[in-house]
Design an enzyme around this catalytic site. Sequence first.
Site, short mmCIF file in Angstrom:
data_model
loop_
_atom_site.label_atom_id
_atom_site.label_comp_id
_atom_site.label_asym_id
_atom_site.label_seq_id
_atom_site.Cartn_x
_atom_site.Cartn_y
_atom_site.Cartn_z
N LYS A 26 7.05 -9.22 -8.60
CA LYS A 26 7.00 -7.56 -7.48
C LYS A 26 6.40 -8.84 -6.10
O LYS A 26 7.04 -8.72 -5.24
CB LYS A 26 6.43 -7.53 -7.82
N ARG A 96 1.42 -0.69 -8.49
CA ARG A 96 2.04 -1.13 -9.64
C ARG A 96 1.79 -2.23 -10.10
O ARG A 96 1.34 -3.09 -9.76
CB ARG A 96 3.49 -1.85 -8.06
N GLY A 105 10.35 -2.03 -16.81
CA GLY A 105 9.61 -0.73 -17.12
C GLY A 105 8.08 -0.35 -18.31
O GLY A 105 8.47 -0.03 -19.02
N MET A 107 5.86 -1.83 -18.36
CA MET A 107 3.94 -1.85 -17.39
C MET A 107 3.93 -0.87 -16.97
O MET A 107 4.50 -0.10 -16.64
CB MET A 107 3.46 -2.44 -17.17
N ARG A 368 14.62 -8.98 -6.86
CA ARG A 368 14.49 -10.02 -7.99
C ARG A 368 15.07 -10.28 -8.62
O ARG A 368 16.25 -10.06 -7.96
CB ARG A 368 13.22 -9.09 -9.21
N HIS A 484 17.41 2.99 -17.66
CA HIS A 484 16.73 1.83 -18.96
C HIS A 484 17.88 1.54 -19.73
O HIS A 484 17.72 0.17 -19.94
CB HIS A 484 15.37 2.52 -19.38
N GLU A 781 17.18 -37.68 -44.39
CA GLU A 781 16.75 -36.05 -44.40
C GLU A 781 15.71 -35.82 -45.60
O GLU A 781 14.79 -35.10 -45.63
CB GLU A 781 17.55 -34.86 -45.03
N SER A 800 23.02 -39.69 -39.81
CA SER A 800 23.07 -37.71 -39.25
C SER A 800 21.88 -37.55 -39.52
O SER A 800 21.59 -37.44 -41.08
CB SER A 800 24.24 -37.56 -39.74
N GLY A 802 19.67 -34.60 -41.06
CA GLY A 802 19.69 -33.63 -41.59
C GLY A 802 18.64 -32.90 -41.86
O GLY A 802 17.41 -33.19 -42.56
N CYS A 867 22.11 -32.54 -37.94
CA CYS A 867 23.82 -32.21 -37.88
C CYS A 867 22.12 -30.74 -38.97
O CYS A 867 23.77 -30.13 -39.49
CB CYS A 867 24.39 -32.17 -38.80
N TYR A 887 25.50 -38.01 -31.18
CA TYR A 887 26.00 -36.55 -30.70
C TYR A 887 25.09 -35.69 -31.43
O TYR A 887 23.40 -35.88 -32.47
CB TYR A 887 27.19 -36.72 -31.65
P1 ADP Z 1 8.72 -0.61 -12.62
O1 ADP Z 1 8.60 -2.44 -12.40
O2 ADP Z 1 8.74 -0.34 -13.91
O3 ADP Z 1 9.82 -1.26 -11.38
P2 ADP Z 1 7.98 0.22 -9.95
O4 ADP Z 1 6.59 -0.29 -9.37
O5 ADP Z 1 8.62 -0.65 -9.54
O6 ADP Z 1 7.89 -0.22 -11.33
O7 ADP Z 1 8.05 1.75 -9.32
C1 ADP Z 1 8.56 2.08 -10.94
C2 ADP Z 1 9.42 3.53 -8.98
O8 ADP Z 1 8.65 3.70 -8.10
C3 ADP Z 1 10.54 2.40 -8.27
O9 ADP Z 1 11.62 3.27 -8.59
C4 ADP Z 1 10.19 2.34 -6.86
O10 ADP Z 1 10.55 2.06 -6.26
C5 ADP Z 1 8.52 3.74 -6.70
N1 ADP Z 1 7.99 3.08 -5.89
C6 ADP Z 1 7.18 2.50 -5.83
N2 ADP Z 1 5.92 2.43 -5.10
C7 ADP Z 1 6.81 3.26 -4.61
C8 ADP Z 1 5.81 3.08 -2.52
N3 ADP Z 1 5.30 3.14 -2.66
N4 ADP Z 1 7.11 4.48 -2.19
C9 ADP Z 1 8.08 4.90 -2.63
N5 ADP Z 1 8.40 4.34 -3.78
C10 ADP Z 1 7.44 3.34 -4.78
MG MG Z 2 10.69 -1.68 -10.54
MG MG Z 3 20.02 -31.71 -46.79
#
Ligand code: ADP
Ligand code: MG
Ligand code: MG
Length: 919
Positions: A26, A96, A105, A107, A368, A484, A781, A800, A802, A867, A887
């Site tokens: 990120k 974040r 999602g 962390m 990403r 999710h 083998e 071969s 095994g 194999c 192979y």
């Molecule tokens: P995750 O890794 O679980 O996607 P994020 O850190 O990306 O968590 O954040 C969760 C949500 O909050 C995302 O939808 C992100 O776009 C939003 N968000 C994070 N930082 C900001 C910010 N500075 N302003 C507005 N929205 C934010």
């Molecule tokens: Mg995110």
């Molecule tokens: Mg055997």
Amino acid sequence: MARSIYFFGAGQADGDARQKDLLGGKGAGLAEMTRLGIPVPPGFTITTEVCNAYYAAGKVLPAGVEDEIKAAIGRLESLLDARLGSPDAPLLVSVRSGARASMPGMMDTILNLGLNDEIARGLARRTGSERFALDAYRRFILAYADIVLGVPRERFEDALGRARRQAAARLGVDATLLNAAELERKVPDSLLDPESLAALIQQQKDIVLDATGRPFPEDPYAQLQGAICAVFGSWNNHRAQVYRKMHDIPEAWGTACNIQAMVFGNLGDDSGTGVAFTRDPSTGERRFFGEWLPNAQGEDVVAGVRTPHPLSRSASGSDDDERSLEARMPGAYAELVEVQARLERHFRDMQDLEFTIQQNKLFLLQCRTGKRTGRAAVRIAVEMAKEGLISREEAILRVDPGAIDQLLHPSIDPGAPKKVLARGLPASPGAATGQVVFSADEAERRAGQGKAVILVRSETSPEDIHGMKAARGILTSRGGMTSHAAVVARGMGKSCVAGCSAISVSQGQMTVSLYDDHGHASGTLTVKAGDLITLDGSTGTVYLGAVPTVPATLSGEFGELMVWADAVRRLRVRSNADTPHDARTARNFGAEGIGLCRTEHMFFDEERIEAVREMILAPDEAGRRRALAKLLPFQRGDFVGVFREMAGLPVTIRLLDPPLHEFLPQDEAQLEQLSRTMGVSKRDLERKNEELAEYNPMLGHRGCRLAITSPEIYEMQARAILEAACEVAAAGVEVEPEIMIPLSMTRRELAITRALVERVAEQVFAEKGRRVDYRFGTMIELPRASIMAGELAEEAEFFSFGTNDLTQTTLGISRDDAGRFLGAYVESGVFAKDPFQSLDVPGVGALVEMGRDRGRAARPGLKLGICGEHGGDPSSIAFFERAGLDYVSCSPFRVPIARLAAAQAALSAGSSKGPRATD
Ligand code: ADP
Ligand code: MG
Ligand code: MG
């Protein structure tokens, strides 16, 4: 330690995209986008090294970091002309998480940090919206209490429910009979008025005081410090640990922490938030794709609470979707389209983007490399190569061989009769049939009993991850293509139908609203836990009951990628196949021969097993030969079928391997039947049965040891193979039989069996009046076989490895008994991976290399293959490429995976330009 903080803002950034290890994905993405001049709210990243130092010091921030944070906040303040803690010009930030590898999602992230009563009032004045300010404040308290202070969200539910009911009363909505979910739908957050919000905030603070014994922290710097520690702490929460284990992400990486100025997508109807993919993550189609919600904050889209709208007018099939971003905010949409195209060109791969629009101004919050299905991965790689964005080699390297597994499995049979139950979004392709379950724990429990299950939820959350893993497919009633459930299912390669609004889930059952052909409601149907349903994740259709499927084919982009892979790989890919049917499947998937045809499965057929038992239990050689004569025509027929399917390609047939008692009668009835046909008393049979029992059959009377004591079995098999070869050759089909001796470890064993095979061959050729070329070889083998490979190679024309047995015998671990402790061995790091799935390169691999060196020294040009299960495992294949084998042989469905993995291995080992191995 080097610097702890990397700033980004106003077109400049300390870091860049290459620093994922240090800044997390990120942080690196935010820095790179900032450098590209793309609008990103400014902020800074605290490195993963700080996270690791935080843990090393027993969960305290290392000295000096706090001062650096203050300085960075200062820079942010002067850039934005706002201050953390100032009511007049408040700076709010998000805190974040973000690791090296994306863990969506898993962390924690905290939004709207920097608010207290006074600052919330200031924010209301500045934005002109009291409702907005109070809503941001109460969300912040809720998230902070949950994530930082450890007060679970559930404790706030009643208070929120009361606030919704108050608002409902003011709105004139009768809420008395609604449950929490229905209430939330009737009175969404946007309808909570300032009075209800103010009351709610006070109640939330009281709950915090009650639960923690301390008031909610008012000082924004104290809030910030708590949030940073909590983000670092979330690296070790349970769901992140589960996710890391599933995806082989090392514990030692740690997460970075990003502090970023807030932008608000919930400032009214000219604001919004969404996620986008530069190509379709489900099919790979080149079209800009995504979802958004007007007047909403970040997490609302992913959480699936409100079903989001498409970005483009034409995305939902109709030509002019009024709810689309394109229709509602054409300016911001056009800018987003331009930005996404730039980002894809810049990163040369499909991107997954998060954006927020604050009063018509676009901001990017994340980019990403987008997760995608196996199908999409293949299509995107091939199309990008054709567009000239990447090379063919890169295209080959881009596709994870494990992910194409999904493409090799059956899909819904279009011609089969079926009953459509409902339709939702095609969130992750593939067909899946299973029993309905309504909780993740239940999914795990039933799957543990060997049941196929479909997890059905209103929506999924990261807590459901273990159930999603256990299920064959996932069905949700809410949430969109980027919910999710959809994202995680695609990552796992599981079928998923999301946002299926015709179903509602409550109290252990699901109610389905049925519609007639004209779309009119025609009744409801109840599906209970344990009922069978089938999902088609490619179309979004849900069927009642089990629906038949049809096999996969290698067509379109997939076929093309395979051709490219074949052009660079050196290793040959064969298949393990015991029947003509498996041989055909393998050939359709591109197998270049059979590397292991086991003959024992052929013995279990109902018609034959009696003759096999007769042979085993016969008191003398004459009796054994009589029984074997009955088996000969069956075996010959088997081999004729396999040779025909594999016309022109080598077929390695392994002579009988398992200990004979595996074929013996298992119960009274079978014993009685046999006693009648053989004319031998039941008691005699039982005695023989006992005689043959072994303490450790794996190390017992099996493999070529059978031929040393009773050569007539191998004689019959050699005859069946060579007669079949002559018969097929006589019909003008090219045959290449390879006769393989199992479990040898001495030259003498091979000398004896080879003489036997040669004698039979000469007899057969004389009888048939024709000769066919065949090869004689052995499996390696046992450790002794590798050690004595020089001697063995004087008799054997091919080896071969095994690797299943070679792993068992080298490690002294029985595969069948390893289940009890192997998990703990992997968990505690004794083995990095299960050695029966992924070759133990330093141990077993060394024996493979020794066998290779000693064997080839004795017989230059000795053909070498493998194999075991490892023949279809990409990381083991990389080793076999480096080891210079000729192979690999794997199960039919893994052949394309092995072809791709072999190509990748050749590219990495630099052997892709050399000649192909001989077959
Ligand atoms: P995750 O890794 O679980 O996607 P994020 O850190 O990306 O968590 O954040 C969760 C949500 O909050 C995302 O939808 C992100 O776009 C939003 N968000 C994070 N930082 C900001 C910010 N500075 N302003 C507005 N929205 C934010
Ligand atoms: Mg995110
Ligand atoms: Mg055997």
